[in-house]
Structure formats: structure tokens, C-alpha cells
Design an enzyme around this catalytic site. Structure first.
Site, short mmCIF file in Angstrom:
data_model
loop_
_atom_site.label_atom_id
_atom_site.label_comp_id
_atom_site.label_asym_id
_atom_site.label_seq_id
_atom_site.Cartn_x
_atom_site.Cartn_y
_atom_site.Cartn_z
N ARG A 1 -22.89 -16.23 3.15
CA ARG A 1 -22.55 -16.75 4.47
C ARG A 1 -22.18 -18.42 3.84
O ARG A 1 -22.73 -18.83 2.58
CB ARG A 1 -23.61 -17.03 5.70
N LYS B 1 -37.02 -16.67 4.15
CA LYS B 1 -36.13 -15.99 4.76
C LYS B 1 -36.61 -14.65 3.42
O LYS B 1 -36.31 -14.66 2.18
CB LYS B 1 -34.69 -16.65 3.62
N ARG C 1 -31.35 -25.14 11.21
CA ARG C 1 -33.01 -24.85 10.76
C ARG C 1 -33.60 -25.09 11.29
O ARG C 1 -33.29 -26.90 11.74
CB ARG C 1 -32.98 -25.71 9.52
C1 BTN Z 1 -25.91 -14.38 3.13
O1 BTN Z 1 -27.94 -15.35 3.71
O2 BTN Z 1 -25.52 -16.20 3.07
C2 BTN Z 1 -26.20 -13.47 3.35
C3 BTN Z 1 -25.92 -12.49 1.29
C4 BTN Z 1 -25.21 -11.55 2.36
C5 BTN Z 1 -25.68 -10.95 0.62
C6 BTN Z 1 -25.47 -9.70 0.33
S1 BTN Z 1 -25.75 -8.59 -1.11
C7 BTN Z 1 -25.04 -7.19 -0.74
C8 BTN Z 1 -23.63 -8.04 -0.21
N1 BTN Z 1 -22.51 -8.54 -1.11
C9 BTN Z 1 -22.53 -9.47 -1.62
O3 BTN Z 1 -21.45 -9.91 -2.08
N2 BTN Z 1 -22.86 -9.93 -0.63
C10 BTN Z 1 -23.99 -9.32 0.30
#
Ligand code: BTN
Length: 257
Positions: free
Chosen positions: A62, A121, A252
Site C-alpha cells: 500500500r 506485522k 501507528r
Molecule cells: C501492504 O502490506 O502494504 C500490502 C502488501 C500486499 C502484498 C501482496 S503480495 C501479492 C500481491 N502482489 C503484490 O504486488 N502485492 C500483493
């Protein structure tokens, strides 16, 4: 490393009845499963698909962040399908609720949709949509999920991430996928029909920020007080109760409080 075995047939049997044209695809490597499904959607392909990657070379998180996951040490997949809910608000929170419930009762949720284990996390969710346009409620929706199985190296991070094997010692990518992907497909159908309402009490049950002092990325501080009917984060600040809805605002817990 021995080749990973994926339960593609069992996944298909469980998920296909509710998703016409559904396929399961496992790729040894791709830049990002979300990017791939978004590219396909922009090219006019909007089929229901579960796309799993054993390795991502450019995993995305994100707010433009990078998502790192070592092969075998993380499960990375995206579920793409067309959805037409009456209200999209709270979708990513509903996904977090579903994944945490499918995995372990000790997993909490940090607004808006990170999964936390023991205050660190464990997993992240990236929801993106394509298509739609004026007058159409329907959009192709890509729900991307990254779950750490082994705890990654926390070097350079303020808090080291967690790994699912801390509570499920022999968790393998295939069996974890079999737990979460069918549950996710079912939950998205429920969300489409009923919105965030059935997920809200379940979110509140796992809310790790509740009653904690929080710092928002826009400088405001306060005490987190749950989420509203649309998934907005409620925070008691010096200026009164505010609702944080913007995905651009990160939050946070204040560990010094
Ligand atoms: C976050 O924590 O900010 C979101 C992470 C999301 C990761 C997943 S892995 C599968 C899918 N493909 C990506 O490029 N991102 C999501």
C-alpha cells in the site's frame, strides 16, 4: 529447495462453483500478481482467477511501498474477480477479517487491513480495482495478499515482522492457501451482498489499535476508538472525535505511550 506442491485442484473444486469461469494459476515468478491481474483487466480480461506466484520480483504494498517476500518463506497471491457491491467502503477491512479468522485466533488487525501477530506485522493486503466507469457499479477487483510464513529479517524496520510459523510451526504455502483463498472468495460474495456490516463486529473483536495512543501520518495524535459502519478509523483527538478514512493517512501505535 524441493519444488513446491500446490493444491490447485482442491482449490478449484472449492472455489469454482461460486465463480463462473474460475481458474487457478501458479507461476514460478512474476513482477507482481496484482500488477499482472491489473494488466489483464486493462486489456479487457476480467475472468475470475487465483494467481499465485512462488516469487515476485516487484511485489507492491500500500501507499507505493515495496513488498518483499522470500520464496518458500511467504505466500503471495491475488484473487481477481468482478464485484458489484452497493457500497465499496470497508472492503479491504473485510478481507483482513476473513484472512485472520481463517488463520488463527491470535491474529489481530491493524487499521486498515494489516494482519498482526504478537504486535508485529504478519501479512498485508493490497486491493485494487479496474473498469466500471460512470453508471456501472461493477468493477474488476484484485485482492492481493502477502503472508509471511517465516519471520523476515527485520533489518532497517522499526518493528521486525512476524511469521505464521510462530503459531503454526509447519505451515506450508499450499496448506495456508487452501485455508484462506476459498474463505476469501466466499467472504467477497457476502461483502457484495451485505457490505461491511457483517464484518464490523468481527473487525472490532480483532482491532489491535483499540484504546491505544496512535500517531497519524498527518501529525494528529489521539486514542483509537474502533471503526465506524463504513470502516473509517475513529480517533479521540484534542479536537474531538475524528474519523480517518483516507488511505493516504497511515497510523501507528505510539510505543512510547
Ligand atoms: C501492504 O502490506 O502494504 C500490502 C502488501 C500486499 C502484498 C501482496 S503480495 C501479492 C500481491 N502482489 C503484490 O504486488 N502485492 C500483493
Amino acid at each position: 529447495m524441493p519444488p513446491q506442491r500446490w493444491p490447485a485442484e482442491a482449490l478449484w473444486e472449492d472455489m469454482a462453483p461460486a465463480l463462473p469461469g474460475f481458474t487457478v494459476e501458479v507461476l514460478p515468478e512474476i513482477d507482481s500478481t496484482n500488477s499482472e491481474l491489473m494488466r489483464r483487466a486493462r486489456a479487457g480480461r476480467s475472468e475470475a482467477v487465483l494467481l499465485v506466484a512462488e516469487r515476485q520480483s516487484a511485489g507492491r504494498g500500500r501507499q507505493g511501498r515495496t513488498w518483499h517476500g522470500q520464496p518458500g518463506a511467504a505466500l503471495t497471491f491475488s484473487l481477481g474477480l468482478t464485484l458489484a457491491p452497493g457500497d465499496w467502503a470497508g472492503l479491504s477491512l473485510a478481507v483482513g477479517v476473513t484472512l485472520s479468522e481463517a488463520l488463527d485466533q491470535r491474529i489481530g488487525l491493524k487499521w486498515p487491513n494489516d494482519l498482526w501477530l504478537l504486535d508485529r506485522k504478519l501479512a498485508g493486503i493490497l486491493v485494487e480495482t479496474a473498469g466500471g466507469g460512470s453508471g456501472t457499479a461493477q468493477r474488476y477487483t484484485v485482492v492481493g495478499v502477502g503472508i509471511n510464513l517465516a519471520a523476515p529479517d527485520g533489518a532497517g524496520l522499526s518493528t521486525a515482522p512476524a511469521g505464521l510459523r510462530e503459531v503454526w510451526p509447519d505451515a506450508g504455502p499450499g496448506e495456508v492457501l487452501l485455508r484462506v483463498a476459498p474463505a476469501l472468495a466466499k467472504a467477497l460474495q457476502v461483502f457484495q451482498a451485505e457490505g461491511f456490516a457483517p464484518f464490523r463486529p468481527r473487525y472490532l473483536h480483532r482491532d489491535v489499535l483499540r484504546d491505544r495512543h496512535v500517531v497519524l501520518s498527518d501529525g494528529r495524535t489521539g486514542t483509537a476508538a474502533g471503526v465506524d459502519e463504513r470502516g473509517g478509523l475513529l480517533v479521540h483527538t484534542a479536537a474531538g472525535l475524528v474519523t480517518v478514512t483516507s488511505s493516504e493517512v497511515s497510523v501507528r501505535p505510539d510505543h512510547s505511550a
